[in-house]
Write a protein that holds these residues in place. Structure first.
Motif, PDB file in Angstrom:
ATOM      1  N   ASN A   1      31.501 100.517 -47.563  1.00  0.00           N
ATOM      2  CA  ASN A   1      30.582  99.630 -47.129  1.00  0.00           C
ATOM      3  C   ASN A   1      30.536  98.896 -45.759  1.00  0.00           C
ATOM      4  OD1 ASN A   1      28.765 100.104 -48.982  1.00  0.00           O
ATOM      5  ND2 ASN A   1      29.612  99.480 -50.698  1.00  0.00           N
ATOM      6  N   GLU A   2      31.871  98.055 -45.901  1.00  0.00           N
ATOM      7  CA  GLU A   2      32.902  97.419 -45.315  1.00  0.00           C
ATOM      8  C   GLU A   2      32.710  97.513 -43.969  1.00  0.00           C
ATOM      9  OE1 GLU A   2      34.395  98.087 -47.992  1.00  0.00           O
ATOM     10  OE2 GLU A   2      33.298  96.516 -49.974  1.00  0.00           O
ATOM     11  N   LEU A   3      33.012  98.652 -43.585  1.00  0.00           N
ATOM     12  CA  LEU A   3      33.685  99.515 -42.681  1.00  0.00           C
ATOM     13  C   LEU A   3      32.118  99.868 -41.630  1.00  0.00           C
ATOM     14  CD1 LEU A   3      36.737 101.943 -43.124  1.00  0.00           C
ATOM     15  CD2 LEU A   3      37.208  99.673 -42.367  1.00  0.00           C
ATOM     16  N   PHE A   4      31.432  99.984 -42.634  1.00  0.00           N
ATOM     17  CA  PHE A   4      29.757 100.685 -42.112  1.00  0.00           C
ATOM     18  C   PHE A   4      29.064 100.069 -41.374  1.00  0.00           C
ATOM     19  CE2 PHE A   4      25.712 102.112 -41.910  1.00  0.00           C
ATOM     20  CZ  PHE A   4      25.427 103.499 -40.830  1.00  0.00           C
ATOM     21  N   GLN A   5      28.932  98.230 -41.862  1.00  0.00           N
ATOM     22  CA  GLN A   5      28.150  97.386 -41.638  1.00  0.00           C
ATOM     23  C   GLN A   5      28.515  96.845 -40.313  1.00  0.00           C
ATOM     24  OE1 GLN A   5      28.989  93.686 -43.615  1.00  0.00           O
ATOM     25  NE2 GLN A   5      31.282  94.029 -43.392  1.00  0.00           N
ATOM     26  N   GLY A   6      27.437  96.093 -39.131  1.00  0.00           N
ATOM     27  CA  GLY A   6      27.748  95.122 -37.585  1.00  0.00           C
ATOM     28  C   GLY A   6      26.823  96.192 -37.366  1.00  0.00           C
ATOM     29  N   LYS A   7      26.272  95.969 -35.850  1.00  0.00           N
ATOM     30  CA  LYS A   7      25.781  96.879 -35.127  1.00  0.00           C
ATOM     31  C   LYS A   7      26.004  98.265 -34.791  1.00  0.00           C
ATOM     32  CE  LYS A   7      24.000  94.020 -30.851  1.00  0.00           C
ATOM     33  NZ  LYS A   7      24.228  92.941 -30.116  1.00  0.00           N
ATOM     34  N   TRP A   8      24.466  98.461 -34.431  1.00  0.00           N
ATOM     35  CA  TRP A   8      24.798 100.472 -33.994  1.00  0.00           C
ATOM     36  C   TRP A   8      23.196 100.136 -32.591  1.00  0.00           C
ATOM     37  CZ3 TRP A   8      28.184 103.437 -35.985  1.00  0.00           C
ATOM     38  CH2 TRP A   8      29.090 103.827 -36.525  1.00  0.00           C
TER      39      TRP A   8
ATOM     40  N   TYR B   1      32.516 105.300 -38.888  1.00  0.00           N
ATOM     41  CA  TYR B   1      32.588 103.783 -38.655  1.00  0.00           C
ATOM     42  C   TYR B   1      33.004 103.446 -37.312  1.00  0.00           C
ATOM     43  CZ  TYR B   1      33.173 105.108 -43.629  1.00  0.00           C
ATOM     44  OH  TYR B   1      32.652 105.747 -44.903  1.00  0.00           O
ATOM     45  N   ASN B   2      33.724 104.278 -36.944  1.00  0.00           N
ATOM     46  CA  ASN B   2      34.267 103.112 -35.269  1.00  0.00           C
ATOM     47  C   ASN B   2      33.355 103.568 -33.731  1.00  0.00           C
ATOM     48  OD1 ASN B   2      36.327 101.231 -35.785  1.00  0.00           O
ATOM     49  ND2 ASN B   2      37.387 103.407 -36.350  1.00  0.00           N
ATOM     50  N   GLN B   3      32.934 105.045 -33.673  1.00  0.00           N
ATOM     51  CA  GLN B   3      32.116 105.752 -33.064  1.00  0.00           C
ATOM     52  C   GLN B   3      30.974 105.663 -33.419  1.00  0.00           C
ATOM     53  OE1 GLN B   3      34.876 108.497 -31.408  1.00  0.00           O
ATOM     54  NE2 GLN B   3      36.290 107.324 -30.744  1.00  0.00           N
ATOM     55  N   VAL B   4      30.547 106.879 -33.943  1.00  0.00           N
ATOM     56  CA  VAL B   4      29.175 107.139 -34.629  1.00  0.00           C
ATOM     57  C   VAL B   4      29.241 107.533 -35.477  1.00  0.00           C
ATOM     58  CG1 VAL B   4      29.652 108.726 -32.076  1.00  0.00           C
ATOM     59  CG2 VAL B   4      30.142 109.714 -34.391  1.00  0.00           C
ATOM     60  N   ALA B   5      27.705 107.214 -36.109  1.00  0.00           N
ATOM     61  CA  ALA B   5      26.895 108.422 -37.244  1.00  0.00           C
ATOM     62  C   ALA B   5      25.742 108.758 -37.255  1.00  0.00           C
ATOM     63  CB  ALA B   5      26.186 106.668 -38.025  1.00  0.00           C
TER      64      ALA B   5
ATOM     65  N   TYR C   1      23.337 107.296 -34.681  1.00  0.00           N
ATOM     66  CA  TYR C   1      23.641 106.032 -34.601  1.00  0.00           C
ATOM     67  C   TYR C   1      25.094 105.772 -33.828  1.00  0.00           C
ATOM     68  CZ  TYR C   1      21.209 103.774 -38.194  1.00  0.00           C
ATOM     69  OH  TYR C   1      20.198 103.551 -38.945  1.00  0.00           O
ATOM     70  N   GLY C   2      25.583 105.093 -32.736  1.00  0.00           N
ATOM     71  CA  GLY C   2      26.474 104.937 -31.812  1.00  0.00           C
ATOM     72  C   GLY C   2      26.868 103.326 -31.371  1.00  0.00           C
ATOM     73  N   ARG C   3      28.337 102.591 -31.759  1.00  0.00           N
ATOM     74  CA  ARG C   3      28.913 102.337 -31.803  1.00  0.00           C
ATOM     75  C   ARG C   3      28.709 101.053 -30.042  1.00  0.00           C
ATOM     76  NH1 ARG C   3      28.849  98.811 -36.369  1.00  0.00           N
ATOM     77  NH2 ARG C   3      29.830  99.717 -38.057  1.00  0.00           N
ATOM     78  N   THR C   4      28.397 102.322 -29.192  1.00  0.00           N
ATOM     79  CA  THR C   4      28.116 101.728 -27.757  1.00  0.00           C
ATOM     80  C   THR C   4      27.044 102.410 -27.129  1.00  0.00           C
ATOM     81  OG1 THR C   4      29.659 103.720 -26.874  1.00  0.00           O
ATOM     82  CG2 THR C   4      30.839 101.447 -27.187  1.00  0.00           C
ATOM     83  N   LYS C   5      26.834 102.227 -25.625  1.00  0.00           N
ATOM     84  CA  LYS C   5      25.335 103.053 -25.539  1.00  0.00           C
ATOM     85  C   LYS C   5      25.724 104.397 -25.363  1.00  0.00           C
ATOM     86  CE  LYS C   5      24.073  99.185 -23.865  1.00  0.00           C
ATOM     87  NZ  LYS C   5      23.330  98.293 -22.691  1.00  0.00           N
ATOM     88  N   GLU C   6      27.364 104.509 -24.684  1.00  0.00           N
ATOM     89  CA  GLU C   6      27.129 105.755 -24.326  1.00  0.00           C
ATOM     90  C   GLU C   6      27.475 107.017 -24.958  1.00  0.00           C
ATOM     91  OE1 GLU C   6      31.648 108.498 -22.887  1.00  0.00           O
ATOM     92  OE2 GLU C   6      31.556 106.396 -23.288  1.00  0.00           O
ATOM     93  N   LEU C   7      26.191 108.040 -25.026  1.00  0.00           N
ATOM     94  CA  LEU C   7      26.185 109.327 -25.568  1.00  0.00           C
ATOM     95  C   LEU C   7      26.375 110.729 -24.726  1.00  0.00           C
ATOM     96  CD1 LEU C   7      24.412 111.376 -27.239  1.00  0.00           C
ATOM     97  CD2 LEU C   7      22.751 110.322 -25.441  1.00  0.00           C
ATOM     98  N   THR C   8      27.043 110.840 -25.038  1.00  0.00           N
ATOM     99  CA  THR C   8      29.125 112.141 -24.569  1.00  0.00           C
ATOM    100  C   THR C   8      27.439 113.500 -24.461  1.00  0.00           C
ATOM    101  OG1 THR C   8      29.727 113.194 -26.335  1.00  0.00           O
ATOM    102  CG2 THR C   8      30.651 111.378 -25.277  1.00  0.00           C
ATOM    103  N   HIS C   9      27.463 113.862 -23.520  1.00  0.00           N
ATOM    104  CA  HIS C   9      27.098 115.465 -23.585  1.00  0.00           C
ATOM    105  C   HIS C   9      27.446 116.147 -25.111  1.00  0.00           C
ATOM    106  CE1 HIS C   9      25.281 119.363 -22.289  1.00  0.00           C
ATOM    107  NE2 HIS C   9      26.475 119.868 -23.048  1.00  0.00           N
ATOM    108  N   GLU C  10      28.309 116.529 -25.480  1.00  0.00           N
ATOM    109  CA  GLU C  10      28.583 116.694 -26.532  1.00  0.00           C
ATOM    110  C   GLU C  10      28.329 116.615 -27.720  1.00  0.00           C
ATOM    111  OE1 GLU C  10      32.777 119.007 -28.836  1.00  0.00           O
ATOM    112  OE2 GLU C  10      33.025 116.971 -26.999  1.00  0.00           O
ATOM    113  N   LEU C  11      28.163 115.154 -27.823  1.00  0.00           N
ATOM    114  CA  LEU C  11      27.502 114.454 -28.791  1.00  0.00           C
ATOM    115  C   LEU C  11      26.072 114.477 -29.340  1.00  0.00           C
ATOM    116  CD1 LEU C  11      27.894 112.510 -31.713  1.00  0.00           C
ATOM    117  CD2 LEU C  11      27.729 110.753 -30.247  1.00  0.00           C
TER     118      LEU C  11
END
Length: 198
Positions: free
Chosen positions: A44-51, A135-139, A158-168
């Protein structure tokens, strides 16, 4: 690691794709929750924050109708009872639209039910399930709702940043298609700075 988690979900959903191909194209079946992967040992704690919402796919998503959707954020704030206050901030017609809801923990870690459901007319049930996250990059989140006696579902990347890679992006498309969705039901919100930092 994040991509590995998404691929694990794809493998587990392989049978759903077979079911969907056997059904009428216009009637995409909603998979039961027990058939959708659930993040093991959810923290729970690691998932919280902005996505940032990088991708959306679902029965109610239509590429033609939603192709101009702008990227928005969802922030999860953990409460003492392990519920989340969830804040959505979306750019909407010359303004930033904010709304807050509560996700209550279900019987399985990583699965949540919509709180105060009576505030949402027509919704009989609404469940959010974390399929996979690092928890740190994608969900990858699966949403299922019963609305006016229909079952609907959506998958959100979800991503922690606005970056969407081709692979993702390709992995998300494959995951959505494994659920029986088509290209017409998959969109990637347009990156922007509106409302993102407010």
């Amino acid at each position: 690691m994040a991509l590995g988690l998404l691929w694990l979900g794809l493998v587990l959903l392989g049978t759903l794709q077979t079911q969907a191909q056997d059904s009428t194209p216009n009637l995409i079946p909603t998979p039961p929750l027990h058939r959708v992967p659930l993040q093991p040992d959810f923290q729970n704690e690691l998932f919280q924050g902005k996505w940032y919402v990088l991708g959306l796919a679902g029965k109610e998503i239509h590429k033609e109708k939603h192709s101009q959707l702008k990227m928005y954020t969802i922030t999860y704030e953990l409460n003492e009872d392990n519920s989340y206050n969830v804040t959505f901030v979306l750019p909407w017609i010359q303004r930033c639209d904010h709304w807050i809801t509560t996700f209550l923990p279900s019987f399985q870690p990583g699965q949540f039910n919509l709180g105060n459901i009576e505030r949402y007319p027509g919704i009989q049930s609404y469940t959010a399930q974390v399929v996979a996250t690092d928890y740190n990059q994608v969900a990858l989140i699966f949403f299922k709702k019963a609305y006016k006696n229909q079952e609907l579902f959506m998958v959100t990347l979800y991503g922690r940043t606005k970056e969407l890679t081709h692979e993702l992006k390709e992995n998300f498309i494959s995951f959505a298609k494994a659920l029986g969705l088509t290209d017409d039901h998959i969109i990637f919100p347009i990156p922007n700075d509106e409302c993102i930092y407010k």
